[in-house]
Design a protein around this motif. Sequence first.
Motif, short mmCIF file in Angstrom:
data_model
loop_
_atom_site.label_atom_id
_atom_site.label_comp_id
_atom_site.label_asym_id
_atom_site.label_seq_id
_atom_site.Cartn_x
_atom_site.Cartn_y
_atom_site.Cartn_z
N VAL D 139 0.85 -1.20 0.00
CA VAL D 139 0.00 0.00 0.00
C VAL D 139 0.88 1.25 0.00
O VAL D 139 0.60 2.22 -0.71
CB VAL D 139 -0.96 -0.02 1.21
N ALA D 140 1.97 1.19 0.75
CA ALA D 140 2.89 2.33 0.80
C ALA D 140 3.60 2.52 -0.54
O ALA D 140 3.76 3.64 -1.03
CB ALA D 140 3.91 2.11 1.92
N ILE D 141 4.02 1.41 -1.15
CA ILE D 141 4.69 1.48 -2.45
C ILE D 141 3.77 2.12 -3.49
O ILE D 141 4.16 3.01 -4.25
CB ILE D 141 5.12 0.05 -2.89
N ARG D 142 2.54 1.69 -3.46
CA ARG D 142 1.54 2.21 -4.39
C ARG D 142 1.31 3.71 -4.16
O ARG D 142 1.22 4.50 -5.11
CB ARG D 142 0.26 1.40 -4.18
N ALA D 143 1.21 4.11 -2.91
CA ALA D 143 0.97 5.52 -2.58
C ALA D 143 2.14 6.39 -3.04
O ALA D 143 1.95 7.48 -3.57
CB ALA D 143 0.76 5.67 -1.07
N LEU D 144 3.36 5.90 -2.84
CA LEU D 144 4.53 6.68 -3.24
C LEU D 144 4.59 6.80 -4.77
O LEU D 144 4.96 7.85 -5.30
CB LEU D 144 5.82 6.01 -2.72
N ARG D 145 4.24 5.73 -5.45
CA ARG D 145 4.28 5.74 -6.90
C ARG D 145 3.36 6.85 -7.45
O ARG D 145 3.71 7.51 -8.43
CB ARG D 145 3.85 4.36 -7.43
N GLU D 146 2.22 7.05 -6.80
CA GLU D 146 1.30 8.11 -7.24
C GLU D 146 1.95 9.49 -7.11
O GLU D 146 1.52 10.45 -7.74
CB GLU D 146 0.02 8.10 -6.38
N ARG D 147 2.97 9.59 -6.26
CA ARG D 147 3.66 10.86 -6.09
C ARG D 147 5.01 10.85 -6.82
O ARG D 147 5.88 11.68 -6.57
CB ARG D 147 3.90 11.15 -4.60
N GLY D 148 5.17 9.87 -7.71
CA GLY D 148 6.37 9.84 -8.55
C GLY D 148 7.60 9.29 -7.86
O GLY D 148 8.73 9.53 -8.31
N ILE D 149 7.42 8.55 -6.77
CA ILE D 149 8.56 7.98 -6.04
C ILE D 149 8.60 6.48 -6.30
O ILE D 149 7.64 5.76 -6.01
CB ILE D 149 8.47 8.30 -4.53
N LEU D 150 9.71 6.02 -6.84
CA LEU D 150 9.83 4.64 -7.32
C LEU D 150 10.97 3.94 -6.57
O LEU D 150 12.06 4.48 -6.45
CB LEU D 150 10.12 4.68 -8.83
N ILE D 151 10.70 2.72 -6.11
CA ILE D 151 11.67 1.95 -5.34
C ILE D 151 11.98 0.65 -6.07
O ILE D 151 11.06 0.01 -6.59
CB ILE D 151 11.10 1.60 -3.94
N GLY D 152 13.23 0.24 -6.07
CA GLY D 152 13.57 -1.06 -6.64
C GLY D 152 14.82 -1.64 -5.99
O GLY D 152 15.71 -0.89 -5.56
N THR D 153 14.88 -2.96 -5.92
CA THR D 153 16.00 -3.66 -5.28
C THR D 153 16.41 -4.85 -6.14
O THR D 153 15.54 -5.54 -6.68
CB THR D 153 15.58 -4.16 -3.88
N LEU D 217 12.56 11.09 -4.90
CA LEU D 217 12.43 11.58 -3.53
C LEU D 217 12.80 13.07 -3.50
O LEU D 217 13.85 13.45 -3.98
CB LEU D 217 13.39 10.78 -2.65
N PRO D 218 11.98 13.91 -2.89
CA PRO D 218 12.33 15.33 -2.84
C PRO D 218 13.54 15.59 -1.95
O PRO D 218 13.86 14.78 -1.07
CB PRO D 218 11.09 15.99 -2.24
N ALA D 219 14.20 16.71 -2.17
CA ALA D 219 15.29 17.13 -1.30
C ALA D 219 14.72 17.67 0.01
O ALA D 219 13.59 18.15 0.06
CB ALA D 219 16.11 18.22 -1.98
N GLY D 220 15.51 17.57 1.07
CA GLY D 220 15.11 18.19 2.34
C GLY D 220 14.45 17.25 3.33
O GLY D 220 13.94 17.68 4.36
N ILE D 221 14.45 15.95 3.05
CA ILE D 221 13.84 14.95 3.95
C ILE D 221 14.92 14.43 4.90
O ILE D 221 16.02 14.09 4.47
CB ILE D 221 13.27 13.77 3.15
#
Lengths: 370, 370, 370, 370
Positions: D139-153, D217-221
């Motif tokens: 659910v978190a992966i999906r939510a981030l994807r909607e904001r243009g944040i992509l994770i892969g391993t 991921l945006p800057a400033g986190i």
Amino acid sequence: MKNTFGQSVSVTLFGESHGAMIGAVVDGLAPGIPVDEAFIAQQLSLRRSDGVTGTARRESDEFTVCSGVYRGMTTGTPLCILIPNADTHSADYDAIARLPRPGHADYTAQCKYHGWQDPRGGGHFSGRLTAPLVAVGAVAIRALRERGILIGTHLLRCGGVEDRRFTPAAEELNAVNATIFAVLDRSSGEAMRRAITDAAAAGDSVGGILETAVLGLPAGIGEPWFDTVEGVLSHALFSIPAVKGVSFGDAFSMADAPGSAYNDAFTVRDGVIATETNHNGGVNGGITNAMPLVFSCAVKPTPSIYKEQQTVDLSTKEIAALRLKGRHDPAIIHRARVVVDSVTALVLCDLLAQRYGTDWLRGETAWNTD
Amino acid sequence: MKNTFGQSVSVTLFGESHGAMIGAVVDGLAPGIPVDEAFIAQQLSLRRSDGVTGTARRESDEFTVCSGVYRGMTTGTPLCILIPNADTHSADYDAIARLPRPGHADYTAQCKYHGWQDPRGGGHFSGRLTAPLVAVGAVAIRALRERGILIGTHLLRCGGVEDRRFTPAAEELNAVNATIFAVLDRSSGEAMRRAITDAAAAGDSVGGILETAVLGLPAGIGEPWFDTVEGVLSHALFSIPAVKGVSFGDAFSMADAPGSAYNDAFTVRDGVIATETNHNGGVNGGITNAMPLVFSCAVKPTPSIYKEQQTVDLSTKEIAALRLKGRHDPAIIHRARVVVDSVTALVLCDLLAQRYGTDWLRGETAWNTD
Amino acid sequence: MKNTFGQSVSVTLFGESHGAMIGAVVDGLAPGIPVDEAFIAQQLSLRRSDGVTGTARRESDEFTVCSGVYRGMTTGTPLCILIPNADTHSADYDAIARLPRPGHADYTAQCKYHGWQDPRGGGHFSGRLTAPLVAVGAVAIRALRERGILIGTHLLRCGGVEDRRFTPAAEELNAVNATIFAVLDRSSGEAMRRAITDAAAAGDSVGGILETAVLGLPAGIGEPWFDTVEGVLSHALFSIPAVKGVSFGDAFSMADAPGSAYNDAFTVRDGVIATETNHNGGVNGGITNAMPLVFSCAVKPTPSIYKEQQTVDLSTKEIAALRLKGRHDPAIIHRARVVVDSVTALVLCDLLAQRYGTDWLRGETAWNTD
Amino acid sequence: MKNTFGQSVSVTLFGESHGAMIGAVVDGLAPGIPVDEAFIAQQLSLRRSDGVTGTARRESDEFTVCSGVYRGMTTGTPLCILIPNADTHSADYDAIARLPRPGHADYTAQCKYHGWQDPRGGGHFSGRLTAPLVAVGAVAIRALRERGILIGTHLLRCGGVEDRRFTPAAEELNAVNATIFAVLDRSSGEAMRRAITDAAAAGDSVGGILETAVLGLPAGIGEPWFDTVEGVLSHALFSIPAVKGVSFGDAFSMADAPGSAYNDAFTVRDGVIATETNHNGGVNGGITNAMPLVFSCAVKPTPSIYKEQQTVDLSTKEIAALRLKGRHDPAIIHRARVVVDSVTALVLCDLLAQRYGTDWLRGETAWNTD
């Protein structure tokens, strides 16, 4: 941290009134504490409506202990108890999703969740969520009892009727813990019940004040700043739906008293330092003094009433009349007292674990003892 | 977490009454908030004793902002304010280190710290620690004001005298914030002062009730369980020495009212949803509804009194008579109200930062703007 | 929680490189722990630059223990240590406030604080902040030593030179703790120093790997999920400027090994269960097994170098050349090792207090013993 | 806080390998995020064993979303996903309850829980607990994807075989996310699989290194101290069974490099400040710089091997030979990668919610929109 509370012993709550299941996870409980399903069921029965002074919704409160237990004892890992929802009448709520009920969380839920919240039966805000809290609280109550710590709550006031105060004595606490309508004075109890049924007949509701006492708590628990016993307990107690005030010792009732009347003189009782009176409710400087911990919770009248009320239609922003249907409690204070006991027990387990470590409440001889 | 409170904006308190320095660190405040030293000094002056209704100890409350500020504005990193201690009479306390003062934390400190605590002037338990809390609170109060959020507290009761309740209106809050003895009704204030000086003359003390109102708070702040606005605020408020009860809206005063009287009917005011009454004190289901946040704190009478009291000698465990010397307050309630405002402001900054993010309170145009 | 870390024992850090003062508050330490100012000074001296392998900035590191101590021992209330800043050359930094240094936090600070940050000497990001961390860490190191827990760190690699690994034995740890340039093999140390001075001569810098061992830690500390010993320690260790990797046991070095080589066979040593090897670094399933806790930190080369570097002007967004002036360290790894020890000690005090309660580390006989 | 992790978005884990049910609660997720059961199922399938390179235990991973969802979208209240256990062979474990498996948590569980722990299949320590983590992580992966944040391993190393590193590019991440055995170079993948099946044939196991990249991921986190991005992420990642090292950017691999090689020169790309290289892995001073976040996890070889091993009988304290029966994984690294993605997504949701508030990830148009 939201729906999780506690540091060394923590509780996480989840579910909605009309969802598939509600539940609670308690983490950090010592291993080797008996998980007595009969006692859990009994505690849940104290929370259940009798159908007369409470809602007609019949909750069987079947529960499943689904983790953290092995051979009937806590393992020390998270204990989760689930309660399936049954007998839900969701259709009752759909019509009123845009007509927030006065005194309820409908409007604030809309402000916070922007329309995404589950509106059925109050959703996550429902008093129904206190059932799993009582279930896991029962394990904490049982664990504390093994260490000589006893908790009890009664209705000090309800619908204008007053009960006498706790002395407090262990017999009093045991007595109220064994009754479904917790009062010290039987005639007060009857008058309170009448006040509740009268309110119900008038389509109205009543509130009151709960008084809680804890015996056997060691001295030295709590912190001078922020994590005072009063602060930590009140933080958790205000989660109980309808609790709007928390007061320790004689806070509000002796606001006008002089210091000479309020100070509790020290004395020695059975070789132990104690105080002659207990106006401070067992806490000085945020820390327990080994006198009984005594506090009161003001419980507002149930907001669900059948009388017509004024509300605002969220879509049109026009004033509208609201007439609640469905099954509601004319009072919840008598059902709330076991929730107060449960929350208190969980908070005390946390404070004791912080003070004495995670093993303080543990059982001695495991099946696989080291 | 002990002496640190808060999640997105947190406060850490340190120091002892007679140590070299006391201080507070507030972390998580947005960058670009003015750190107005004149306003901090003014807030500290509201906490200071006038020498008549309070202790004769003269505290200059010189303070140093030692981190987290650059060119007069917060940087967003931890803000530390230090206050050196001065005019301490430590000798007064040495003699009584083994004679715990009734109503004080001397005995519970002994239970918790096993004799290692600093006993001089109450050590870390001293009300003196509220000075740095007021200093950092002033920055939070100022930041909230820039966002249209206004906090005010007055003495609702003191020594048996009652003030009228807040309406609440911004003028009332501004008026009490500008006076050292915060009441709405001048004659009530005079009667309260007399009650305090009478108690002082009798070697005794008085307490009372503080009423606080917050205007301009947005709807949707707080959580349904555990981190309710009531829970989080009360957690922090109980840290203020002598606060023994916290109540939201008409909690204790309307405990006997029916639901139909307690529920706040919804209406529309200036195009915005509001309620006709505010018995719930601006919070439903733990979440703000944009009505004024209103709560009361019961403040017990100062435990330091000059009348002879009974105590127990910790070394001999024999009953002993205690006569306090030194300089003590016959009342602290009028000094405590600015502490309530400060703690409230810090908690609200935290809840707002959790809700809207760490930048919500920040200033717009930095010296080195991106 | 930002600049505060820990649960039962927590640390709060504040200050900026060129502000008036920097400091740390440690809360939750047991009462009765010696606060040995000579030992604190000695630990601070291990962190200080020698002016050859480190910056020419001379820091005297005068410190003031300003709270939490009475008669030379901890009281159990928050311990605050302050260090005034001296010998600051702020003018060096003003010119480059808009030219972020590669590898530094200048640009990310700008992103996070929008230009409100204190840019002088790296502000709150400065490695200077580790001085108060070392000061409070010294108290934790001392307290652990009283309970037989010993911590030591050495340079396993630096500038391409390798030291031998810890056995680990108490003598090794004591030996490295007594030297300013912590290596096991003297000739490795000389080669490392040469690598550092060579880098300095080239206007460049070097990094390396630190290896830490902890002896005497009891079994059973840590949690299975989230608060694993590895997780909690690494969380804190990554705060140390330039630490970019943390690895327990033989994590990265044995990534290709088969399970039969990596598993540590159980055995019995002096009647106690132990393991034949220690590839897991003393932790299984997140919990200590009473073998030495062994971990490594990768420390990147100091980003402040004198060679010309490419950056971007934040106001014009044009590429610019950067030539650092001022006084910088060609390596910080040898200064960082005492920071690793300090952070480790503070985290272990926290984990032990969570496990055994807040009194586990306390001294026995107080001046005012109960 | 033990089995709960996170501040604004938190996860609570419960259950045992052979209990009735395991589950996870994620709290603080914004309302209006799609809960896509097909995507959850797909993510769970990436974690499941293929029966050849992993255990023969067949887990169907049927799951129930039992709270926090209404009409297919998150409500903003706690989301609980339950997974019933099936196909458990408890009898396999009873015989060995007193023979701790090398490399496993059996012995440390005994030390911590004193014999009360559930020993069946590793109980609460089982890698099985990562299934609900993957479910809520989806659910978190999906939510981030909607904001243009992509994770892969992907598997950077396994059994001595190396894959090429991420560039990283979105296509690479999408590609590995779509395959069950995540490698960039197909021939490396085949060699790794052979290494795994060879190990299995020898009754042994293999480990390796996972490389993860996050784009968008945006800057400033992140925070300068303690709650650095590296610290918070590693804290959570070390919970994943077998992860023993976490390294950001080129931490361990460039330990010997000079600062001039390690520093990432600033540049401007498409009008945005970026760096030429990314040796720092997207983080400077604990805070994101908008470059890809890149980190590696060292995964030790599975401790469950069929070769005979030496252990100690806990009751007799005598050395014993251990031969595991049951069904075990010769490698878990390829199953662990989706757990790394899930944990990363949950931590990033938390850090983003802390930074931008609880509504940042929320969906726009609710069924009951305000």
